[in-house]
Design a protein around this motif. Structure first.
Motif: not given
Length: 828
Positions: A15-17, A350-358, A360-373
């Motif tokens: 999210l900070l990124l 995350g479910t497949v890999l057995g890891r969870s993410a908050h 807000l972090n997934t929201l930040g990743v989505a924002a980064v991807i969209l803004l870079l595109i």
């Protein structure tokens, strides 16, 4: 005790990124002259600082390595955002934007060949689509070109026999017509079509008016288009067949295909005013229903196949994501649906890999991807609303939920109602700054209406999807679900209609454009998110208060609250409309623009301006004469806002518009009367408003133009003269009666700059050759309208030292008087 839901921002690097990336993009937008390379320097500096921080921290027990490294990474990401935006804005030499002719009158036709990259949209005025240009022919010159152009195949009510060929996405077409620059916003409250098109990567427009000027040369669809375009066409055909009602079908098009073009304007406005517009934008709710329900249902089905846990999770993840990506492309891949699919993909991964993410972090990743595109997403209302809503739900909803009395959550039904309400409240608070900035209204009615509207939307979409899924195998079942979708969609429409009627008062109507106030609202939202941390909560609250105070003092120091007289001459095409805001806060409208089969300037231009600037009442409206280009917008104003009184020249006139206006005035009980020379209007004690003409109420056989009401406004040492369509005879009478008193600082040039007005004698009196050169305002449409303004008339005003401004070139003209001088206000 600190709540687990407290947001500690350092725990959310994605999210900070995203925030740093947004800062870089915003910086590049604010400093376009920097170009690309300065941002590369910023990014390189950040990389050097990262290395320096690592080197500095070696062998030290205590160092500032973490702080330095964080700042350096932020600098790298900001540089990346700025460079990405600058690269997107740097158009190649062959780009079609460089081929647009600069002159307004220079409309030499070109032949443009390219590929249709979006599904054409049917409008009342014709068909509109986006063309990816490939070759341009201008005269004898042929050149390869790039970039997108908005093409309109325009229908004409005067040529109903013109039939354009059918155009589909992926078609290669050649069109001929004038290649025009993107339109500028014409009025202060008007929609910025040019800016909106530029954000979508479109840099020119072309209008075709004859079927002979468009030809389909073939079809060339990209790989994914070969699947998506026929699928979209199939969905449209099946919805037309399975859903009986037109209104319900339009709702299904919005929910399934993300196509809101079929919704009536009144329906869209109703959903916006009731806080339900988010239901018609494909987003998390739709992705949850389409993909995540399937994701849950696949587990028991795959368990029957006795697959291992890993194989089962990978299989259902792959099937679900394939369906979600297909739905995303089918629905047009808007920022909201892309964001929802990315977040769903991260959750499933995350479910497949057995890891969870908050979230807000997934929201930040989505924002980064969209803004870079596409960095331009950052400035779109849809992007901002989508991310603001999700961020608010993630941060605020848990805080409210945790503090609910246990009795409210004990029963599943009450718990469901409470959850829906708190989610709606969080989303409403989070999106309020964005709504007030872009649209000037935010509705609280959704807090109540969402309790019914969200289930109805989900059921409507589910029934529609089931009807589509069964249409090929079980036609009868498909028709049953189609009828159910129709009933449910009607229920959703009824909810919005009833909500507008009963809860319309629960709408905040206020444009917030002052940056200090927007920052104050953001700080207040952060304060709510940090509520369980008292120290930070109070700091953020104090910050919000300081920012709001700074906004107030900014208005004081810039003179925003000092007495002044504002006059806005609207761009209403071939017509007149000017709004005078008096120092005491009252408002006088002089003429109301025109109305024809294509547009109503009262509804299109004047009412939006009143709403945009919080003007709830017109204290007086003066209609200089009853021609439609001056009277046309008045009925819409009478229906849409409060009008104190209407003044006119008293001339009876034979027209449907005139009759309609008189009936409206009488039925609404709006006072109206004729005025004549010698009358005055008592609206503000600091402003003298005098009627100079006609000398007596106009008779039926008088020339309507020559019987125009002429007004003179005097505010301290400044004078405004409004002349209507007064012609040579009226000007001669004004000269004989008033002489030197006609000298003005601002003159609304009579009759749109026609040679029937602005006689040399009148111009010399209204604009004496002094050091205080007047402003001559010409309200006029494009040159094709009646050949106006007349060049000889313009030269006549120029010769007297006047500064001539025309609405056709400059758009609306906003003038401000402080009583000593008049200056132009830049409103764009």
């Amino acid at each position: 005790m600190r709540s687990d839901s407290t947001i500690q921002w350092k725990a959310y690097p994605a999210l900070l990124l995203a925030g740093c990336l947004a800062v870089g993009i915003s910086g590049a937008a604010l400093a376009p002259r920097w170009g690309f390379w300065p941002w590369i320097v910023v990014m390189t500096t950040g990389i050097v600082l990262v290395v320096a921080a690592r080197w500095y921290g070696r062998g030290r027990l205590v160092s500032a390595e973490a702080l330095m490294g964080t700042g350096a990474v932020a600098l790298v990401v900001m540089g990346l955002g700025g460079a990405r935006y600058a690269a997107e804005q740097a158009l190649p030499a062959a780009h079609v934007a460089h081929q647009v002719y600069a002159g307004d009158e220079d409309e030499r036709p070109v032949a443009l060949t390219g590929r249709v990259v979006e599904q054409p949209v049917e409008r009342s005025f014709g068909v509109r689509f986006t063309l990816a240009a490939e070759r341009l022919v201008a005269g004898q010159d042929t050149a390869a070109t790039t970039g997108c152009v908005q093409v309109t195949l325009a229908r004409s009510p005067w040529r109903p026999d013109v039939a354009f060929p059918a155009i589909a996405q992926g078609d290669v077409v050649q069109v001929q017509g004038p290649l025009r620059r993107l339109p500028r916003r014409r009025n202060p409250a008007g929609f910025d079509t040019g800016g909106w098109l530029r954000q979508r990567g479109i840099y020119a427009t072309l209008t075709v008016r004859d079927s002979a000027d468009v030809a389909v040369l073939g079809r060339r669809r990209a790989g994914v288009e070969r699947l998506i375009v026929p699928a979209q066409a199939y969905v449209r055909r099946q919805l037309s067949h399975l859903v009986p009602g037109d209104d319900a079908r339009a709702v299904l098009h919005a929910l399934v295909l993300g196509d809101r073009s079929r919704l009536e304007d009144a329906t869209r406005q109703r959903f916006a005013r009731t806080g339900l517009m988010h239901l018609l934008a494909v987003s998390g709710l739709h992705v949850l229903l389409v993909g995540m329900v399937l994701y849950g249902l696949l587990r028991p089905a795959l368990m029957r196949l006795r697959l291992g846990w890993k194989a089962m999770e990978i299989t259902r993840a792959a099937v679900t994501m394939a369906l979600l990506v297909l739905y995303m492309l089918l629905a047009g891949a808007s920022p909201s649906v892309v964001r929802a699919v990315i977040m769903a993909g991260l959750f499933i991964g995350g479910t497949v890999l057995g890891r969870s993410a908050h979230p807000l972090n997934t929201l930040g990743v989505a924002a980064v991807i969209l803004l870079l595109i596409r960095p331009g997403h950052l400035f779109e209302a849809g992007f901002q609303l989508s991310f603001a809503a999700v961020a608010a739900i993630v941060t605020l909803h848990p805080l409210i939920y945790e503090r609910a009395p246990e009795a409210w959550l004990a029963h599943p039904f009450r718990r469901s109602l409470f959850t829906t309400t708190t989610v709606s409240l969080a989303a409403t608070l989070g999106t309020m700054p964005v709504l007030l900035f872009h649209f000037g209204q935010a509705s609280l009615a959704g807090l109540v209406l969402n309790l019914a509207a969200i289930p109805l939307t989900a059921l409507t979409l589910a029934a529609g999807l089931l009807a589509l899924a069964l249409s090929g195998w079980f036609p009868f079942a498909a028709e049953v679900f189609g009828a159910a979708a129709d009933v449910l969609a009607r229920g959703l429409l009824f909810t919005a209609e009833a909500g507008e009627a009963t809860l319309g008062w629960a709408t905040i109507q206020l444009y917030v454009r002052q940056p200090w106030y927007l920052l104050a609202m953001a700080a207040a939202l952060l304060m709510l998110a940090q509520w369980p941390r008292p120290r930070l909560r109070w700091r953020l609250g104090a910050t919000a208060l300081c920012l709001a105070t700074a906004g107030v003092w900014t208005g004081v120091l810039t003179g925003a609250h000092t007495p002044r007289l504002d006059a806005v001459f609207f761009d209403v095409g071939h017509g007149d409309a000017a709004l005078v805001a008096l120092p005491n806060g009252r408002h006088l409208l002089i003429d109301a623009g025109g109305r024809d089969a294509a547009s109503d300037q009262g509804a299109r231009t004047l009412l939006p301006h009143l709403e945009r600037y919080g003007i709830g009442r017109l204290d007086a409206v003066v209609i200089t004469h009853p021609h439609s280009d001056h009277l046309g917008g008045l009925p819409a104003l009478l229906r849409g806002t409060s009008v104190g009184r209407v003044l006119h020249n008293g001339q009876p006139y034979t027209s449907t518009l005139y009759t309609e206006t008189r009936h409206l005035l009488d039925s609404l009980g709006v006072p109206h009367r004729a005025v004549a020379a010698g009358d005055t209007l008592a609206l503000d004690p600091s402003v003298r408003i005098e009627i100079l003409a006609p000398e007596a109420p106009a008779a039926p056989d008088d020339d309507a133009n020559d019987a125009s009401v002429v007004l003179r406004l005097v505010y301290d040492q400044t004078t405004f003269l409004f002349t209507g369509d007064a012609e040579a005879g009226a000007e001669q009478r004004l000269l004989a009666r008033y002489g030197a008193l006609l000298r003005s600082d601002v003159v609304k040039v009579a009759h749109h700059g026609s040679r029937t007005s602005s006689t040399p004698a009148f111009v010399s009196r209204a604009a004496p050759d002094t050091a205080r050169a007047p402003l001559a305002i010409v309200s006029v449409g494009p040159p094709s309208f009646f050949g106006l303004p007349d060049e000889e008339v313009l030269q006549r005003w120029h010769a007297r030292g006047a500064t001539v401004l025309t609405t056709v070139r400059q758009g609306a003209l906003w003038l401000r008087s402080d009583g000593k001088s008049v200056r132009r206000v830049e409103w764009r």
